[in-house]
Design a protein around this motif. Structure first.
Motif, PDB file in Angstrom:
ATOM      1  N   ALA A   9      10.900  -3.101  -3.072  1.00  0.00           N
ATOM      2  CA  ALA A   9       9.497  -3.510  -2.885  1.00  0.00           C
ATOM      3  C   ALA A   9       8.895  -2.831  -1.653  1.00  0.00           C
ATOM      4  O   ALA A   9       7.753  -2.359  -1.706  1.00  0.00           O
ATOM      5  CB  ALA A   9       9.421  -5.029  -2.739  1.00  0.00           C
ATOM      6  N   GLY A  34       8.457   0.912  -2.479  1.00  0.00           N
ATOM      7  CA  GLY A  34       7.398   1.050  -3.482  1.00  0.00           C
ATOM      8  C   GLY A  34       6.021   0.786  -2.907  1.00  0.00           C
ATOM      9  O   GLY A  34       5.075   1.537  -3.159  1.00  0.00           O
ATOM     10  N   ASN A  35       5.919  -0.269  -2.102  1.00  0.00           N
ATOM     11  CA  ASN A  35       4.608  -0.619  -1.528  1.00  0.00           C
ATOM     12  C   ASN A  35       4.127   0.426  -0.525  1.00  0.00           C
ATOM     13  O   ASN A  35       2.926   0.717  -0.465  1.00  0.00           O
ATOM     14  CB  ASN A  35       4.671  -1.996  -0.868  1.00  0.00           C
ATOM     15  CG  ASN A  35       4.416  -3.104  -1.866  1.00  0.00           C
ATOM     16  OD1 ASN A  35       3.412  -3.106  -2.565  1.00  0.00           O
ATOM     17  ND2 ASN A  35       5.355  -4.016  -1.966  1.00  0.00           N
ATOM     18  N   MET A  87       2.903   3.306  -2.617  1.00  0.00           N
ATOM     19  CA  MET A  87       1.621   2.961  -3.254  1.00  0.00           C
ATOM     20  C   MET A  87       0.496   2.894  -2.213  1.00  0.00           C
ATOM     21  O   MET A  87      -0.640   3.259  -2.499  1.00  0.00           O
ATOM     22  CB  MET A  87       1.728   1.606  -3.976  1.00  0.00           C
ATOM     23  CG  MET A  87       2.648   1.609  -5.173  1.00  0.00           C
ATOM     24  SD  MET A  87       2.067   2.633  -6.515  1.00  0.00           S
ATOM     25  CE  MET A  87       1.035   1.502  -7.409  1.00  0.00           C
ATOM     26  N   ASN A 128      -3.218   2.786  -3.602  1.00  0.00           N
ATOM     27  CA  ASN A 128      -3.314   1.877  -4.747  1.00  0.00           C
ATOM     28  C   ASN A 128      -2.519   0.588  -4.609  1.00  0.00           C
ATOM     29  O   ASN A 128      -2.351  -0.130  -5.595  1.00  0.00           O
ATOM     30  CB  ASN A 128      -2.834   2.591  -6.016  1.00  0.00           C
ATOM     31  CG  ASN A 128      -3.899   3.489  -6.577  1.00  0.00           C
ATOM     32  OD1 ASN A 128      -5.080   3.171  -6.484  1.00  0.00           O
ATOM     33  ND2 ASN A 128      -3.489   4.619  -7.105  1.00  0.00           N
ATOM     34  N   ALA A 134      -1.372  -3.284  -3.194  1.00  0.00           N
ATOM     35  CA  ALA A 134      -2.081  -4.553  -3.011  1.00  0.00           C
ATOM     36  C   ALA A 134      -2.501  -4.747  -1.564  1.00  0.00           C
ATOM     37  O   ALA A 134      -3.246  -5.671  -1.250  1.00  0.00           O
ATOM     38  CB  ALA A 134      -1.171  -5.693  -3.439  1.00  0.00           C
TER      39      ALA A 134
END
Lengths: 180, 253
Positions: free
Chosen positions: B18, B21-22, B25, B30, B32
């Protein structure tokens, strides 16, 4: 009240116990009377010292429940031990039941958060059925599930420590009541 | 025991994945966690309007005076990138009343990492008859505008009003209410559950009637000549009621 009436009343109040446990306790109390008689004390004195059969029975039941909870701690056994201790006096409503309920609610809250985190991908999909948004938040959800799982394992470990703490506290409470 | 160790290992791997990945991103813009700025500006002519009604759920609602003859509503602030198109500012006139409302497309919002929005409504100097603002958690700030009647309500937001005078009907559950006035000329009614209530006026009232109720809060009135709920004879009625909040009334320093 004489010895026989005292013991028969005590027997009646201990009906909730399994027969073998109850018989063992009744033998102990009968021996206690015999020993006192040998030491020159009257039945009346012994009864006065022991207190009412109902109160003695409540203490015995509380001790038994605490012992059982100590052997196999679980939510139901610990709750039974707490309730048995609470029945010993109104004061225990405040010093035993209230902290127990409050701490239990705290645990329910932590488990609730953990559950929410674990099912967060499902909730996200309900919130955003669009695949594109779901992909953008995929890694956030992965993290949420990871934290949720860690929280569950941590909470389970904390729960067993908590049960042990509650049982120790109940034993302390019982010893304190015995002294009073 | 072994199972819980395996679950912990699995959870640890998920958290590492996570984080990586975050971060990736986020760099792509993109995730959150990416925050974007929002600014929506709308205006409407006030010639035919006699009142304004504002509805907002969260954030802050500022009411300020502006020059000209248009009501200007500006919704601005920051929110997570994916919610940026979710907000709409609706400004319309309905039977002589200007309705300003912040709406959201999504009704269910479980994952909103950051949102900080502010609605600023500029009211022209021409005196309007009624200002009505209703919010859930948003604070309400009214500063230096001229309206005859103020109807303000919020569930948890604070309400701050700094104007010359006016007729007030204010309701709040947990938010504090503070009125700073030039003079107490018309009736004032403030009801809160837990919020404190404070009324200050520059001019000492010559006549005033009060009904002050605080179940467990303190009541303190420092106006000179105030005695047994009255100053002089007659005057406007000031009704301040709170369950647990404190009530203060006195001269503005």
């Amino acid at each position: 009240m004489n010895k026989d009436l005292y013991l028969s009343e005590l027997y009646k109040y201990l009906k909730r116990l399994p027969p073998d446990e109850r018989d063992e306790i009744m033998t102990d109390y009968a021996e206690h009377f015999e020993q006192a008689e040998l030491n020159g004390r009257s039945e009346k004195e012994v009864i006065q010292r022991l207190g009412s059969p109902r109160l003695v029975a409540r203490e015995v039941l509380a001790q038994t429940q605490i012992k059982k909870a100590g052997k196999s701690p679980s939510l139901s056994s610990v709750t039974r031990a707490v309730m048995a201790t609470v029945s010993l006096g109104l004061f225990n409503l405040i010093v035993v039941l209230l902290p127990f309920v409050a701490s239990l609610l705290l645990f329910v809250g932590v488990y609730g958060v953990a559950f929410f985190l674990i099912i967060s991908p499902i909730l996200l999909f309900i919130q955003n059925p669009l695949v594109s948004i779901f992909i953008n938040e995929f890694f956030l959800m992965v993290g949420c599930v990871g934290i949720g799982l860690m929280l569950v394992i941590g909470s389970m470990k904390m729960t067993s420590v908590y049960y042990k703490f509650v049982i120790r506290y109940l034993r302390y409470n019982l010893s304190l009541i015995g002294r009073i | 025991m072994r199972n819980s160790r395996n679950i912990l290992r699995f959870a640890f791997v998920l958290i590492i994945v996570a984080i990586i990945g975050n971060v990736a991103m986020y760099l792509m813009g993109n995730s959150a966690f990416n925050i974007a700025e929002l600014k929506i500006k709308k205006s409407i002519n006030v010639e035919q309007a006699t009142g304004i009604s504002i509805l907002a759920d969260s954030g802050t609602v500022n009411i300020v005076p502006v020059k000209g003859d248009e009501i200007q509503a500006t919704l601005q602030g920051e929110t997570t990138k994916k919610w940026i198109k979710d907000y709409h500012l609706n400004v319309k006139e309905v039977k002589g009343e200007i309705n300003i409302e912040i709406t959201q497309d999504s009704r269910l919002r479980l994952f909103d990492l950051y949102t900080n929005l502010q609605l600023t409504v500029g009211i022209p100097a021409a005196k309007m008859s009624q200002l009505q603002v209703k919010t859930d958690t948003a604070n309400i700030k009214v500063d230096s505008v001229h309206v005859t009647e103020y109807r303000l309500s919020s569930d948890t937001g604070d309400i701050d009003v700094n104007v010359t005078d006016g007729l007030f009907d204010i309701k709040s559950d947990t938010g504090d209410v503070a009125l700073a006035l030039e003079q107490i000329k018309y009736e004032i009614s403030v009801v809160t559950d837990t919020g404190d209530i404070s009324i200050e006026a520059v001019q000492e009232p010559e006549a005033l009637r009060t009904k002050l109720e605080a179940d467990s809060g303190k009541i303190n009135v420092t106006f000179p000549h105030y005695k047994d709920g009255y100053i002089g004879i007659g005057g406007p009625m000031v009704k301040l009621i709170s369950d647990t909040g404190d009530i203060n009334m006195g001269n503005k320093k």
